[in-house]
Design a protein around this motif. Structure first.
Motif, PDB file in Angstrom:
ATOM      1  N   THR A 229       0.845  -1.208   0.000  1.00 32.82           N
ATOM      2  CA  THR A 229       0.000   0.000   0.000  1.00 32.82           C
ATOM      3  C   THR A 229       0.873   1.248   0.000  1.00 32.82           C
ATOM      4  OG1 THR A 229      -1.734  -1.191   1.191  1.00 32.82           O
ATOM      5  CG2 THR A 229      -1.828   1.222   1.226  1.00 32.82           C
ATOM      6  N   ILE A 230       1.965   1.215   0.778  1.00 28.85           N
ATOM      7  CA  ILE A 230       2.890   2.357   0.808  1.00 28.85           C
ATOM      8  C   ILE A 230       3.489   2.591  -0.573  1.00 28.85           C
ATOM      9  CG2 ILE A 230       5.063   3.195   1.781  1.00 28.85           C
ATOM     10  CD1 ILE A 230       4.379   1.698   4.351  1.00 28.85           C
ATOM     11  N   VAL A 231       3.878   1.501  -1.239  1.00 30.54           N
ATOM     12  CA  VAL A 231       4.459   1.626  -2.572  1.00 30.54           C
ATOM     13  C   VAL A 231       3.422   2.187  -3.542  1.00 30.54           C
ATOM     14  CG1 VAL A 231       5.437   0.358  -4.508  1.00 30.54           C
ATOM     15  CG2 VAL A 231       6.166  -0.169  -2.177  1.00 30.54           C
ATOM     16  N   SER A 232       2.193   1.665  -3.442  1.00 35.79           N
ATOM     17  CA  SER A 232       1.133   2.128  -4.351  1.00 35.79           C
ATOM     18  C   SER A 232       0.828   3.614  -4.148  1.00 35.79           C
ATOM     19  CB  SER A 232      -0.136   1.298  -4.139  1.00 35.79           C
ATOM     20  OG  SER A 232       0.094  -0.056  -4.439  1.00 35.79           O
TER      21      SER A 232
ATOM     22  N   LEU B 235       3.751  10.164  -6.868  1.00 38.00           N
ATOM     23  CA  LEU B 235       4.751  10.464  -7.882  1.00 38.00           C
ATOM     24  C   LEU B 235       4.097  10.761  -9.218  1.00 38.00           C
ATOM     25  CD1 LEU B 235       7.795  10.681  -8.437  1.00 38.00           C
ATOM     26  CD2 LEU B 235       7.773   8.215  -8.980  1.00 38.00           C
ATOM     27  N   ALA B 236       2.996  10.095  -9.504  1.00 40.06           N
ATOM     28  CA  ALA B 236       2.317  10.335 -10.783  1.00 40.06           C
ATOM     29  C   ALA B 236       1.672  11.722 -10.808  1.00 40.06           C
ATOM     30  CB  ALA B 236       1.254   9.252 -11.007  1.00 40.06           C
TER      31      ALA B 236
ATOM     32  N   ARG C 260       4.875   1.163 -15.556  1.00 44.81           N
ATOM     33  CA  ARG C 260       5.234  -0.256 -15.341  1.00 44.81           C
ATOM     34  C   ARG C 260       5.236  -0.602 -13.853  1.00 44.81           C
ATOM     35  NH1 ARG C 260      10.595  -0.911 -18.802  1.00 44.81           N
ATOM     36  NH2 ARG C 260      10.578  -2.945 -17.764  1.00 44.81           N
ATOM     37  N   ALA C 261       5.673   0.318 -13.017  1.00 40.61           N
ATOM     38  CA  ALA C 261       5.668   0.051 -11.573  1.00 40.61           C
ATOM     39  C   ALA C 261       4.253  -0.042 -11.046  1.00 40.61           C
ATOM     40  CB  ALA C 261       6.446   1.147 -10.842  1.00 40.61           C
ATOM     41  N   ARG C 262       3.361   0.846 -11.563  1.00 38.03           N
ATOM     42  CA  ARG C 262       1.972   0.796 -11.110  1.00 38.03           C
ATOM     43  C   ARG C 262       1.299  -0.495 -11.591  1.00 38.03           C
ATOM     44  NH1 ARG C 262      -0.928   6.448 -12.184  1.00 38.03           N
ATOM     45  NH2 ARG C 262      -2.452   5.419 -10.845  1.00 38.03           N
ATOM     46  N   THR C 263       1.652  -0.943 -12.807  1.00 41.16           N
ATOM     47  CA  THR C 263       1.090  -2.228 -13.284  1.00 41.16           C
ATOM     48  C   THR C 263       1.563  -3.383 -12.409  1.00 41.16           C
ATOM     49  OG1 THR C 263       1.025  -1.380 -15.542  1.00 41.16           O
ATOM     50  CG2 THR C 263       0.926  -3.772 -15.257  1.00 41.16           C
ATOM     51  N   GLY C 264       2.827  -3.371 -12.021  1.00 40.77           N
ATOM     52  CA  GLY C 264       3.361  -4.443 -11.165  1.00 40.77           C
ATOM     53  C   GLY C 264       2.708  -4.481  -9.805  1.00 40.77           C
ATOM     54  N   THR C 265       2.498  -3.304  -9.212  1.00 38.29           N
ATOM     55  CA  THR C 265       1.826  -3.298  -7.913  1.00 38.29           C
ATOM     56  C   THR C 265       0.390  -3.779  -8.031  1.00 38.29           C
ATOM     57  OG1 THR C 265       1.254  -0.949  -8.257  1.00 38.29           O
ATOM     58  CG2 THR C 265       3.287  -1.435  -7.040  1.00 38.29           C
TER      59      THR C 265
END
Length: 680
Positions: free
Chosen positions: A476-479, A485-486, A501-506
């Motif tokens: 959740t912190i990463v998301s 950041l977006a 790509r990071a948001r897709t991975g999360t």
């Protein structure tokens, strides 16, 4: 081969005990038989010396020994008769040999026998034209009548004849006759010859008693018709007779319980004395009372057959075969015979009667072997009964032990086989863990292994929930950081791709965590969901209509059984089960392919089927498709698949007391999954 069969075969090895006992008894019996044979041969040898001391008692004339005796050439033999024949003209009381004897005809001809100092003769012939003697006619009254002529020749070649006539059926008349045709008779009757003339259906028969001294070395008996013609050519044959004097001599030396016989060089019986008798002790009598018992008769059939079959000697005319033939050749021999002919089991020994280097005759001694046979059978019966009882007891105990052992092994095997339930849960309830033998040790080892496996499985089952709980906070912190950041406008455009790509991975990580906890949530929901009654057909129809819009890439066909379809269960769980099936079918169905949803009502149950076109089921998943963490997908996909969809389908079906199965379509074009649910 089962454990019980192996133990049974092992217990049957105890049957070697009666076999060994039987072998020992046979060896002992052989030794006893040999001793009895030697004893009997010794007795026979002593008696043969007694007979050899008076060789004149064997043969009436010395030429009989020198020239021999052969009934095939017309020689006649007169055996010793056991009783005096009744002179009635009938042959029913005359002895007949117990086997065919050369030169003997039981239906016609002449028969001779010796009893005391007399020779008895029976003559029968076929002559329908019988002329009896006229008692009023002048001498010779016998001329022109039917006659029977006895022609005898002594050792000095002197011939003598007498004829037998009758005035009618009844007493016979004997007169001296001239030798040679026309066989004229003298007027005087021979009073010391008595007999009977009897008419038969085809002729006549004559039975006579004649002093044996009137017979010479040779004899011919023939019939003359009223014309003086002989019925056959008169041929003198040797007259060989048994010796009543020799019988009296044997009576003086024959021990009690033995039967002694003397036969000439060709086997013809010269004399017989004594009789075989069975011992009369109380112990032996008790053994004989049980000799025909059921068990003994079985043992006799199984282990009998050592004794020879009784040779049908031609008594009272002669004795042939073993051991008589060996004695006639100058050898001592003995043999055992089975009971037959009204006589007990016998041991028969025969020795030659020597006069210098010449064998005059053979002496046969017979002794009952019944006592030895019965004692042997009694010993064998006792031995075999005890060993068979011991074997039976051993077999019963072994089978009981094998049954108990097999039951414990089967119970342990069933417990191990059912330790893993169809739902995938471990139930390590192992029996006999307190037993102090090897099976108890094995049961304790299984129990320990399953307990540790249950702990490990429980850890693995809760690992997804633990990981989901532990990973959701940092994820959740990463998301949220990625979202912030977006929203930052100062982010250069070149970094936007990396951010996406990071948001897709999360997002994928969130989907994986959701799938990992879904199965546990479904189990909890199943346990707490309320069951209601609803129309299963209406539910399937509504769900099918929704799927048509949700999965436009496939052609969905729905077929629902007509009429109301009442069902008791959870509509939400059934809908969730259909969602998993439809999602799975749409994933494997090619674009534009056909998916069929059907509900059939059978007696006592519903069959809910969902089939799709596409690849067939892989063989390695046969029977494992509905287990947890099992997936048939081989191609990479953007969606995470952990193999829990069909597992959840199985949980929901089983919670409604139903079952689920999957099979390839008959034409191989796809797969059909069927769920069977109980009806109301």
């Amino acid at each position: 081969m089962s454990l019980r069969i192996k133990l049974l075969f092992l217990s049957l090895m105890t049957l070697i005990l009666p076999w060994a006992g039987w072998q020992y008894a046979q060896r002992m019996e052989t030794t006893l038989r040999h001793g009895q044979e030697e004893s009997l041969i010794t007795t026979a040898d002593v008696l043969s010396r007694v007979v050899a001391s008076q060789p004149e008692l064997l043969y009436r004339f010395p030429d009989e020994l020198r020239e021999g005796f052969d009934p095939a050439r017309g020689d006649l033999f007169a055996p010793l008769l056991s009783t005096t024949p009744l002179l009635d003209g009938f042959a029913d009381e005359w002895p007949i040999p117990s086997r065919p004897v050369a030169g003997f005809d039981a239906t016609a001809g002449v028969r001779l026998g010796v009893f005391g100092r007399y020779m008895y003769a029976y003559f029968e012939t076929r002559d329908a034209d019988v002329r009896y003697e006229n008692p009023t006619a002048e001498f010779p009254a016998s001329e022109g009548t039917t006659r029977v002529v006895f022609l005898t020749r002594d050792e000095f070649d002197r011939e003598r004849a007498w004829s037998i006539t009758a005035v009618a059926p009844g007493p016979a008349i004997a007169r001296t006759s001239e030798v040679g045709s026309p066989w004229r008779t003298s007027p005087d009757e021979l009073q010391h010859i008595t007999g009977v003339w009897r008419a038969t259906a085809g002729g006549y028969a004559v039975e006579l008693r004649v002093p044996i001294s009137m017979f010479g070395e040779q004899l011919a008996v023939f019939a003359l018709n009223h014309d003086g013609l002989a019925s056959q050519t008169p041929t003198l044959g040797k007259l060989h007779t048994a010796s009543d004097a020799l019988r009296e001599r044997l009576d003086q030396y024959t021990p009690r319980g033995l039967r002694v016989s003397v036969v000439d060089q060709r086997g013809w019986l010269l004399a017989r004395a004594g009789s075989v008798e069975i011992g009369g002790s109380a112990e032996y009598a008790a053994l004989r009372q049980d000799e025909d018992g059921f068990a003994r008769s079985i043992y006799r059939r199984l282990f009998g057959g050592r004794d020879a079959v009784v040779v049908p000697y031609g008594l009272p005319y002669g004795m042939w075969g073993s051991p008589v033939d060996a004695a006639r050749q100058g050898e001592n021999a003995a043999i055992w015979f089975e009971p037959a002919g009204g006589e007990p089991s016998l041991v028969r020994a025969a020795v030659p009667v020597h006069f210098g280097e010449q064998v005059l005759a053979a002496l046969v001694v017979e002794q009952p072997a019944e006592q030895l046979a019965v004692v042997r059978e009694d010993a064998l019966t006792r031995l075999l009964n005890l060993t068979l009882l011991a074997t039976l007891f051993s077999v019963v105990i072994t089978l009981a032990f094998a049954a108990r052992l097999s039951q414990r092994i089967r119970r342990l095997s069933r417990a191990v086989a059912s330790a893993l339930t169809p739902e995938g849960r471990l139930e390590p309830r192992i029996p006999d863990t307190k037993a102090r033998d090897e099976l108890g040790t094995l049961a304790r080892s299984y129990s320990t292994l399953l307990s540790r496996l249950k702990e490990h499985t429980s850890y693995l089952q809760t690992l997804g929930t633990k990981l989901s709980h532990e990973l959701r906070t940092p994820l959740t912190i990463v998301s949220s950081s990625l979202d912030n950041l977006a929203s930052d406008e100062s982010l250069p455009p070149s970094s936007q791709n990396y951010l996406n790509r990071a948001r897709t991975g999360t997002g994928r990580l969130h989907a994986i965590l959701t799938a990992m906890t879904e199965a546990n949530r479904v189990e909890q929901i199943i346990d707490h969901t309320e069951r209601v009654e609803f129309d299963l057909g209406e539910l399937v129809r509504n769900v099918g209509q929704a799927y048509s819009a949700t999965f436009p890439q496939v052609q969905l066909e729905a077929r629902i059984a007509e009429g109301p379809n009442p069902f008791a269960g959870s509509p939400d769980l059934i809908a969730q089960m259909l969602d998993k099936l439809m999602d799975n079918a749409a994933d494997f169905c090619p674009p534009g392919g056909k998916v069929s949803l059907s509900l059939d009502r059978l007696p006592g149950e519903y069959v809910l089927s969902l089939s799709n076109e596409g690849p067939a089921l892989p063989p390695h998943l046969d029977g494992r498709l509905f287990e947890s963490l099992v997936s048939a997908r081989t191609q990479p996909d953007t969606k995470p698949h952990l193999g829990l969809g069909l597992y959840i389908v199985r949980l929901i079906a089983e919670s409604h007391r139903g079952s689920v199965s999957a099979e390839n379509l008959p034409d191989g074009s796809g797969v059909c999954v069927s769920v069977r649910l109980p009806g109301i």
